[in-house]
Design a protein around this motif. Structure first.
Motif, short mmCIF file in Angstrom:
data_model
loop_
_atom_site.label_atom_id
_atom_site.label_comp_id
_atom_site.label_asym_id
_atom_site.label_seq_id
_atom_site.Cartn_x
_atom_site.Cartn_y
_atom_site.Cartn_z
N SER A 127 0.83 -1.21 0.00
CA SER A 127 0.00 0.00 0.00
C SER A 127 0.86 1.25 0.00
CB SER A 127 -0.92 -0.01 1.22
OG SER A 127 -1.84 -1.09 1.16
N ALA A 128 1.98 1.21 0.72
CA ALA A 128 2.88 2.37 0.72
C ALA A 128 3.45 2.62 -0.67
CB ALA A 128 4.01 2.14 1.73
N PHE A 129 3.79 1.56 -1.38
CA PHE A 129 4.29 1.70 -2.75
C PHE A 129 3.22 2.30 -3.64
CE2 PHE A 129 5.19 0.35 -7.05
CZ PHE A 129 6.55 0.54 -7.17
N VAL A 130 1.97 1.86 -3.46
CA VAL A 130 0.86 2.39 -4.26
C VAL A 130 0.69 3.89 -4.01
CG1 VAL A 130 -1.64 2.31 -4.61
CG2 VAL A 130 -0.34 0.19 -4.42
N VAL A 131 0.80 4.31 -2.76
CA VAL A 131 0.67 5.73 -2.43
C VAL A 131 1.73 6.55 -3.16
CG1 VAL A 131 0.84 7.44 -0.59
CG2 VAL A 131 -0.45 5.33 -0.22
N LEU A 132 2.97 6.09 -3.16
CA LEU A 132 4.05 6.82 -3.82
C LEU A 132 3.83 6.90 -5.33
CD1 LEU A 132 7.17 5.42 -1.90
CD2 LEU A 132 6.06 7.66 -1.62
N GLY A 133 3.45 5.77 -5.92
CA GLY A 133 3.21 5.77 -7.36
C GLY A 133 2.05 6.67 -7.75
N CYS A 134 0.97 6.64 -6.97
CA CYS A 134 -0.19 7.49 -7.28
C CYS A 134 0.14 8.97 -7.12
CB CYS A 134 -1.36 7.11 -6.37
SG CYS A 134 -2.11 5.50 -6.75
N ASP A 171 -5.67 2.52 4.19
CA ASP A 171 -5.35 1.15 4.59
C ASP A 171 -4.11 1.10 5.47
OD1 ASP A 171 -7.49 -0.02 3.39
OD2 ASP A 171 -6.43 -0.58 1.55
N ILE A 172 -3.10 1.91 5.12
CA ILE A 172 -1.88 1.95 5.94
C ILE A 172 -2.19 2.45 7.34
CG2 ILE A 172 0.38 3.02 6.18
CD1 ILE A 172 0.52 3.14 3.13
N ARG A 173 -2.98 3.52 7.41
CA ARG A 173 -3.33 4.08 8.72
C ARG A 173 -4.12 3.07 9.55
NH1 ARG A 173 -7.10 9.46 9.76
NH2 ARG A 173 -7.02 9.38 12.05
N ALA A 174 -5.05 2.36 8.89
CA ALA A 174 -5.85 1.37 9.61
C ALA A 174 -4.97 0.23 10.12
CB ALA A 174 -6.95 0.83 8.71
N ALA A 175 -4.01 -0.19 9.30
CA ALA A 175 -3.14 -1.28 9.72
C ALA A 175 -2.26 -0.87 10.89
CB ALA A 175 -2.28 -1.73 8.54
N GLY A 178 -4.10 -0.70 14.07
CA GLY A 178 -4.63 -1.96 14.55
C GLY A 178 -6.10 -2.16 14.28
N GLU A 179 -6.69 -1.30 13.39
CA GLU A 179 -8.12 -1.43 13.09
C GLU A 179 -8.38 -2.61 12.18
OE1 GLU A 179 -8.69 3.42 13.23
OE2 GLU A 179 -9.33 2.27 11.49
N ARG A 180 -7.35 -3.08 11.47
CA ARG A 180 -7.48 -4.27 10.64
C ARG A 180 -6.28 -5.17 10.89
NH1 ARG A 180 -8.93 -1.56 4.93
NH2 ARG A 180 -11.10 -1.05 5.30
N ALA A 181 -6.50 -6.40 11.04
CA ALA A 181 -5.41 -7.37 11.26
C ALA A 181 -4.98 -7.91 9.91
CB ALA A 181 -5.86 -8.48 12.18
N ARG A 182 -4.42 -7.03 9.08
CA ARG A 182 -4.05 -7.45 7.73
C ARG A 182 -2.88 -8.43 7.76
NH1 ARG A 182 -4.03 -2.72 3.39
NH2 ARG A 182 -3.81 -4.57 2.13
#
Length: 335
Positions: A127-134, A171-175, A178-182
């Motif tokens: 997700s971090a890679f996606v943020v940078l690319g976007c 998604d990064i913030r949620a992970a 701890g809001e999502r146990a990805r």
């Protein structure tokens, strides 16, 4: 049903981009757009609950809680960010055509490595890679916005990309919170926001094709009456052995046939002492339209009146004549 419809629409957009590559030179940027839209289609297809569940149970023993489907979704969005970054790189003035392929190869290499790390380790990294690319794509898109068919397509594509970046950041913030146990493999549900982002990207990718088709259909409808009358008078303007296969080409042919017929009606483009045409385009178009409807009632139109006024394309000029043209109910073709 909504996830299925979204997936089908994005795959249709991907197919349209493939068709464009087949009829035009397969440049690095065009191929990258195909890969980007196909990656989005893969992401939304994997997000369909039934497909995600089947994917999680594809391996022996299955995988718990949607681990594989979540990783594939994130990897697909990485593929989108990677391919779209190649398109964005092509738009920067400092990147020449000569080194674009080398730059693209490097970007694809980094994206492939990021996808592998995502599948093997953590979707948060992906997700971090996606943020940078976007972010790169959005900055590039904003620099190239204008009010043209291409510019409107870029605006839609950029808006969808920006939404993808925001969702990936969420998604990064949620992970982290701890809001999502990805990391434990909690599968992401099909989110309407992701579907909206995918639809914006798919529409932006094919916008120029759709808009040009719609404009061609509208042009043929507006000029149909004028074209029908002139073709009945001068059927020789139609080259039957060169029938156009696309709507855009048929519209262009219709404009050419109207102009050819008008010149034939004027005596093959001869210049007579008809006086200078009016300076105002609407007045001049109205005069030509009256003469096209009844050439025997008006004898002061020559090739200078028929030629497009300065600053107006033949297409725009024919549309002006067509707007002023009002065929009489009992009009019959005459030479």
């Amino acid at each position: 049903m909504t996830p299925w419809i979204t997936a089908v629409l994005i795959w249709i957009a991907a197919g349209a981009r493939v068709g464009r590559v087949l009829v035009k030179p397969a440049t690095t940027a065009r191929v990258a757009i195909v890969l980007a839209v196909a990656a989005v289609a893969t992401a939304v297809t994997t997000a369909v609950p039934e497909i995600g569940l089947a994917l999680d149970h594809a391996l022996p023993g299955g995988l718990p809680s949607g681990l594989l489907s979540t990783g594939v979704q994130t990897a697909a969005w990485i593929g989108f960010a990677t391919a779209t970054s190649v398109v964005a790189s092509a738009a920067w003035p400092v990147v020449s055509r000569g080194n674009l392929r080398r730059i693209a190869a490097g970007i694809y290499g980094v994206g492939t490595a990021a996808a592998a790390v995502t599948l093997a380790w953590s979707t948060t990294f992906g997700s971090a890679f996606v943020v940078l690319g976007c972010a790169l794509v959005v900055v590039t898109g904003l620099r190239n916005l204008d009010w043209t068919a291409l510019g409107r397509g870029i605006a839609l594509y950029t808006a969808g990309t920006a939404l993808v970046g925001l969702l990936a950041a969420a998604d990064i913030r949620a992970a982290i919170a701890g809001e999502r146990a990805r990391a434990a493999g909690a599968a992401l549900p099909f989110a309407p926001a992701w579907a909206l982002a995918a639809l914006l990207i798919g529409l932006g990718a094919v916008w120029i094709v759709v808009e040009l088709w719609l404009r061609a259909r509208l042009l043929m409808r507006r000029t149909h009456a004028l074209h029908s009358l002139l073709v009945r008078r001068f059927p020789q303007v139609i080259a039957h052995e060169q029938a156009a296969w696309s709507t855009q080409l048929r519209a262009s042919d219709q404009i050419t046939q109207i102009m050819d017929a008008l010149y034939l009606q004027a005596g093959g483009g001869a210049r007579f002492a008809a006086g200078d045409p009016p300076a105002q385009v609407p007045e001049r178009a109205a005069a030509v339209a009256r003469w096209a409807r009844d050439p025997r009632g008006v004898d002061w139109v020559d090739a200078r009146w028929i030629a497009p006024p300065p600053g107006i394309s033949p297409r725009g000029w024919v549309q002006a004549i067509a707007r002023a043209f009002q065929p009489s109910p009992g009009a019959h073709g005459r030479k």
